[in-house]
Enzyme design. Sequence first.
Site, PDB file in Angstrom:
ATOM      1  N   PHE A   1       0.858  -1.187   0.000  1.00 27.89           N
ATOM      2  CA  PHE A   1       0.000   0.000   0.000  1.00 27.89           C
ATOM      3  C   PHE A   1       0.900   1.245   0.000  1.00 27.89           C
ATOM      4  CE2 PHE A   1      -2.848   3.101   2.061  1.00 27.89           C
ATOM      5  CZ  PHE A   1      -3.995   2.910   1.308  1.00 27.89           C
TER       6      PHE A   1
ATOM      7  N   ASP B   1       2.555  -5.897   7.863  1.00 29.55           N
ATOM      8  CA  ASP B   1       1.359  -5.058   7.887  1.00 29.55           C
ATOM      9  C   ASP B   1       0.155  -5.981   7.728  1.00 29.55           C
ATOM     10  OD1 ASP B   1      -0.796  -3.371   7.327  1.00 29.55           O
ATOM     11  OD2 ASP B   1       0.518  -1.845   6.461  1.00 29.55           O
TER      12      ASP B   1
ATOM     13  N   TYR C   1     -10.373  -0.536  11.349  1.00 24.00           N
ATOM     14  CA  TYR C   1     -11.619  -0.086  10.703  1.00 24.00           C
ATOM     15  C   TYR C   1     -11.975  -0.916   9.479  1.00 24.00           C
ATOM     16  CZ  TYR C   1      -8.057   2.462   8.026  1.00 24.00           C
ATOM     17  OH  TYR C   1      -6.932   2.794   7.312  1.00 24.00           O
ATOM     18  N   LYS C   2     -11.098  -1.851   9.080  1.00 21.49           N
ATOM     19  CA  LYS C   2     -11.393  -2.692   7.913  1.00 21.49           C
ATOM     20  C   LYS C   2     -12.151  -3.929   8.398  1.00 21.49           C
ATOM     21  CE  LYS C   2      -7.692  -0.639   5.222  1.00 21.49           C
ATOM     22  NZ  LYS C   2      -6.263  -0.646   4.898  1.00 21.49           N
TER      23      LYS C   2
ATOM     24  N   ARG D   1     -12.890  -4.444  -6.698  1.00 22.06           N
ATOM     25  CA  ARG D   1     -12.522  -5.216  -5.513  1.00 22.06           C
ATOM     26  C   ARG D   1     -13.758  -5.515  -4.677  1.00 22.06           C
ATOM     27  NH1 ARG D   1      -8.367  -2.702  -1.092  1.00 22.06           N
ATOM     28  NH2 ARG D   1     -10.133  -1.327  -0.793  1.00 22.06           N
TER      29      ARG D   1
HETATM   30  C1  LIG Z   1      -5.633   0.707   4.716  1.00 21.12           C
HETATM   31  C2  LIG Z   1      -4.139   0.645   4.738  1.00 21.12           C
HETATM   32  C3  LIG Z   1      -3.379   1.690   5.279  1.00 21.12           C
HETATM   33  C4  LIG Z   1      -4.056   2.953   5.763  1.00 21.12           C
HETATM   34  O1  LIG Z   1      -3.313   3.622   6.716  1.00 21.12           O
HETATM   35  P1  LIG Z   1      -4.025   4.710   7.660  1.00 21.12           P
HETATM   36  O2  LIG Z   1      -2.904   5.409   8.299  1.00 21.12           O
HETATM   37  O3  LIG Z   1      -4.906   3.947   8.610  1.00 21.12           O
HETATM   38  O4  LIG Z   1      -4.858   5.590   6.788  1.00 21.12           O
HETATM   39  C5  LIG Z   1      -2.005   1.539   5.350  1.00 21.12           C
HETATM   40  N1  LIG Z   1      -1.396   0.415   4.898  1.00 21.12           N
HETATM   41  C6  LIG Z   1      -2.100  -0.600   4.340  1.00 21.12           C
HETATM   42  C7  LIG Z   1      -1.393  -1.827   3.851  1.00 21.12           C
HETATM   43  C8  LIG Z   1      -3.482  -0.508   4.230  1.00 21.12           C
HETATM   44  O5  LIG Z   1      -4.174  -1.484   3.645  1.00 21.12           O
END
Ligand SMILES: *Cc1c(COP(=O)(O)O)cnc(C)c1O
Length: 397
Positions: free
Chosen positions: A113, A184, A209-210, A356
């Site tokens: 990400f 992660d 939150y996911k 997705r």
């Molecule tokens: C959703 C996601 C994030 C989002 O980071 P936030 O700081 O919570 O906005 C970061 N890394 C990955 C791999 C994600 O899927």
Amino acid sequence: MSDFAATKAMFHLPEGVIYLDGNSLGPLPKAAGARMERAMRDEWGEMLITGWNKAGWMAQPAELGDRIARLIGAEPGHVMLGDTLSIKVYQALAAALEMRPERRVILSDSGNFPSDLYMAEGLIGALDRGYELRVVAPEEVADAINPDVAVTLLTEVDYRTGRMHDMAALTARAHDAGALTIWDLAHSAGAVPVDLAGVDADFAVGCTYKFLNGGPGAPAFIYVAPRYADHARPALSGWLGHAAPFDFEQVYRAGEGLARMRVGTPPVLAMAALDSALDIWDGVDMKALRTRAQTLSERFIASVEDSCPMLELASPRDPEARGSQVSFRFAQGYAAMQACIAQGVIGDFRAPDIMRFGITPLYIDAGDIDRAAAVIARVMQDRLWDDPAYQARSAVT
Ligand SMILES: *Cc1c(COP(=O)(O)O)cnc(C)c1O
């Protein structure tokens, strides 16, 4: 045995909607409203500042961390809540680099990400000591682990395709090369069984939150292996990670264990919502959840492929190599997803061409999968996406 009809009944799911985007933002637990109301009225309202002690607000980041620990195979006392995932990536990375002072490479992959990569870039700039972010293709990660690598920064489940890394094998390989690992778990926590202690992971981070359904902006979490917890140095040295925050000493001394990974004041109201979301997880067995997610995903793929030859499966076909989402490629994917949403099937779009769909057994069942597949078939076969109204992109896709 997990009762998924019971867990489904614990969520508010809007009428006429099939929600296949719980991998981005989980739905509202029905109990969250009353729990937040209590936190506001009885705690904030009545206790005012004494709520930090009386309502246990200060202890919540560690307590909620322990509830998440079970879901990710972490030792109790080794998961701490707070901040956002991007910040926890920074913190873990800074701590790991300090533990390998003679090495200069952070290894990640092109499926990661972007925020994880951006945070690494930012840290490299701040340190200004010649660190390099080396980004290779996901399938090349294993071979790229060599004695130059200080730490691997990998997301277990690819946010676009759902492809899973072999966490155990890559962790072992990193350790053989003398490197540390940061995993992660953004698309793993609450999605697939994770065994941090079992694979000997060093650091892990994730969001709530996911798949965990903690609500928009719910706090992130960080894991530090017990062997490092008392000497990993938190680069973000905020007062609540201090050994004695209320002594107000002038100089920072890191707190004991995971407490040092705290930074500042925790988000009490957001934690109340997360608390009620975690109640739902208490009765869930992650292996049973995984089996059900795989069954539902196979059903979804078979049905969509059968009716929509124009959609190309972007996720691994092997259920064991896939997280809890199914993605398809389609050149007009954005418009097609907008058309699906207009028909009540909510997924999302990730550039350049990925549609997705999150498969979340806590509240999605076989009937939902069949109805969603029928809507997608209609959108694709009747070219409902080919409408200018579906071309204009919103800020959040
Ligand atoms: C959703 C996601 C994030 C989002 O980071 P936030 O700081 O919570 O906005 C970061 N890394 C990955 C791999 C994600 O899927």
